[in-house]
Design an enzyme around this catalytic site. Structure first.
Site, PDB file in Angstrom:
ATOM      1  N   HIS A   1       0.911  -1.247  -0.047  1.00  0.00           N
ATOM      2  CA  HIS A   1       0.017  -0.153  -0.277  1.00  0.00           C
ATOM      3  C   HIS A   1       0.878   1.239   0.070  1.00  0.00           C
ATOM      4  O   HIS A   1       1.829   1.178   0.694  1.00  0.00           O
ATOM      5  CB  HIS A   1      -0.843  -0.058   1.277  1.00  0.00           C
ATOM      6  CG  HIS A   1      -1.908   1.117   1.209  1.00  0.00           C
ATOM      7  ND1 HIS A   1      -2.061   2.155   1.386  1.00  0.00           N
ATOM      8  CD2 HIS A   1      -3.375   0.702   0.602  1.00  0.00           C
ATOM      9  CE1 HIS A   1      -3.140   2.790   0.959  1.00  0.00           C
ATOM     10  NE2 HIS A   1      -4.019   1.823   0.773  1.00  0.00           N
TER      11      HIS A   1
ATOM     12  N   ASP B   1      -8.035  -5.570   0.186  1.00  0.00           N
ATOM     13  CA  ASP B   1      -8.590  -6.394  -0.876  1.00  0.00           C
ATOM     14  C   ASP B   1      -8.105  -7.831  -0.480  1.00  0.00           C
ATOM     15  O   ASP B   1      -8.365  -8.510  -1.450  1.00  0.00           O
ATOM     16  CB  ASP B   1      -8.172  -5.726  -2.087  1.00  0.00           C
ATOM     17  CG  ASP B   1      -8.858  -4.445  -2.522  1.00  0.00           C
ATOM     18  OD1 ASP B   1      -9.784  -4.409  -1.959  1.00  0.00           O
ATOM     19  OD2 ASP B   1      -8.364  -3.579  -3.145  1.00  0.00           O
TER      20      ASP B   1
END
Ligand code: ACO
Length: 431
Positions: free
Chosen positions: A308, A366
């Site tokens: 991320h 996710d």
């Protein structure tokens, strides 16, 4: 903007420029470079905005090193456990948790805007049946501006409010219709006696031939997925919505731009890409092969659902999502789901690998969401539309904040030009 307490000094060719610094309520201080070009004749260079704060905001705060996500100060794990999506929508949009009366009024306003103009049904029929639901959503959400002229004037606070409620209310209807269209089933109209998540599940899975009763545990899991994706400060799709809106474009068009940005596999498309990757891996014995590929500089493959831009620690949403995956799969009696087994083992092996530790790559939101959505019966193509439904509140809260900001200017980045310098046109016969 906070009071200036410190200044940064920048020296260029022996001349020193003083740049004011601002301290946020949380997070790193920022150097204010707004007058830099006027004073020093230089631009700053930051493609990908890795060190650039693009706006002031009071909505969401992320501490990527700690793995902390706060909405209006409240931690995401508390909101996921104790609150629900529409209450979080109220919090993001208006800044405070609602009183019981405020929540009831808000829920009633959202519920009474869930239908879409009947003529929009024909719009769906213009798409090919094999269209990706995100392609349909980009078009249909943009087209809301052609149907709701009474809420496109952004200078009018009442119209801004109505547009916000319409977007929260209609997005699940549009996503469910995009799904129904691609599988050739009749559209299901929204039902006002159901809560937000149950209504969405019903619009996706009910058929006129049978009575459909929403499972409350699945509805709770759906609501939690919506809550966990509600906002994430200045991510790519939110920044797209802000940039599009900075020109004064209407909110429906701007949210359509956000949906387009969200679609990419580096952003909202990662949940679809992640589940497809887990299914491709198939069995735990193949995991080392995929980890080796992810580490190979000559192979473009990346572990989807890992890494991320901001989190350099566990994504706090991933922890809640993992717990939710266990609950949902147990409820559905598929706790030995092979994809979940691959996901858990992949997470274990990757976290034990020095490559991922050194680069601070952890599972993101996710990594587990696709497993839950698949177990609920959604095809992978619906994962990103569901993310778009959830993130709509983030987009419109950030849009609303921006439009009300007296400092609002059209977003207009500059560039480091590397092209040809001035040259004369050459007639075609001389080339
Ligand atoms: N697998 C393997 N290596 C990775 C991964 C990954 N998933 N993510 C990053 N890296 C490596 C990169 O190769 C790079 O290595 P290097 O320094 O040796 O060149 C380093 O880690 C830093 O990666 P960047 O791409 O520079 O980091 P950035 O902040 O630009 O990217 C992103 C973040 C796009 C999320 C990236 O981690 C990625 O592609 N992950 C997979 C896609 C994904 O899951 N996206 C969902 C994001 S969350 C969301 O949108 C809800």
């Amino acid at each position: 903007m906070s009071e200036v307490k410190r200044v940064a000094k920048l020296e260029i060719d022996g001349k020193t420029y003083e740049l004011p610094m601002h301290s946020p309520t949380a997070g790193p201080d920022v150097i204010d470079i707004r007058k830099l070009y006027a004073d020093a004749g230089v631009f700053t260079y930051d493609p990908g905005y890795t060190s650039t704060a693009s706006c002031d905001s009071t909505i969401t705060f992320i501490d990527g090193d700690k793995g902390e996500l706060l909405h209006r100060g409240y931690p995401i794990d508390q909101l996921a456990e104790k609150s629900h999506y529409l209450e979080v929508c109220y919090l993001l949009l208006y800044g405070e948790l609602p009183s019981p009366a405020q929540l009831e009024d808000f829920e009633s306003r959202v519920t009474n805007h869930t239908m879409i103009h009947e003529q929009m049904h024909f719009l769906f029929r213009g798409f090919r049946r094999d269209a990706h639901p995100m392609a349909i959503m980009v078009g249909v959400v943009g087209a809301l501006s052609a149907f709701y002229h009474d809420s496109t004037d952004i200078a009018d606070p009442w119209q801004r409010e109505v547009a916000s409620i319409r977007l929260i209310a209609k997005m699940p209807t549009i996503a469910a219709m995009a799904f129904k269209y691609t599988i050739g089933q009749p559209f299901e109209y929204p039902r006002n006696d159901l809560d937000y998540a149950s209504n969405f599940l019903r619009m996706c899975f009910a058929v006129p031939a049978e009575n459909y009763v929403v499972n409350p545990i699945l509805s709770r899991a759906m609501d939690r997925i919506f809550t966990l994706h509600a906002d994430h400060e200045q991510n790519a799709s939110t920044s797209t919505v802000r940039l599009a809106s900075s020109s004064g474009a209407n909110p429906f068009a701007c949210v359509a731009a956000g949906i387009a940005c969200l679609w990419g596999p580096a952003h909202g498309g990662a949940n679809q890409a992640c589940l497809e990757m887990l299914q491709e891996i198939g069995t735990p014995d193949r995991i080392p092969e995929y980890i080796a590929r992810a580490k190979d500089k000559d192979d473009p493959f990346r572990l989807m659902g890992f890494g991320h831009r901001v989190y350099k620690n566990f994504d706090p949403r991933a922890k809640v999502m993992k717990q939710s995956a266990d609950e949902v799969l147990e409820l559905l009696g598929v706790e030995n789901n092979p994809t979940l087994q691959v996901a858990k083992e992949l997470e274990r092996q990757a976290l034990a690998d020095p490559y991922f530790a050194e680069k601070k790559l952890f599972p993101n939101v996710d990594f587990y969401s696709g497993i839950i959505l698949e177990a609920m019966g959604f095809p992978t193509s619906m994962f990103t539309p569901i993310f778009a439904v959830s993130r709509t509140i983030g987009w419109i809260s950030q849009w609303k904040e921006m439009i009300a900001d007296p400092q609002l200017k059209i977003g207009r980045p500059r560039q480091l030009y590397k092209g040809a310098t001035l040259r004369d046109y050459v007639d075609i016969e001389k080339r």
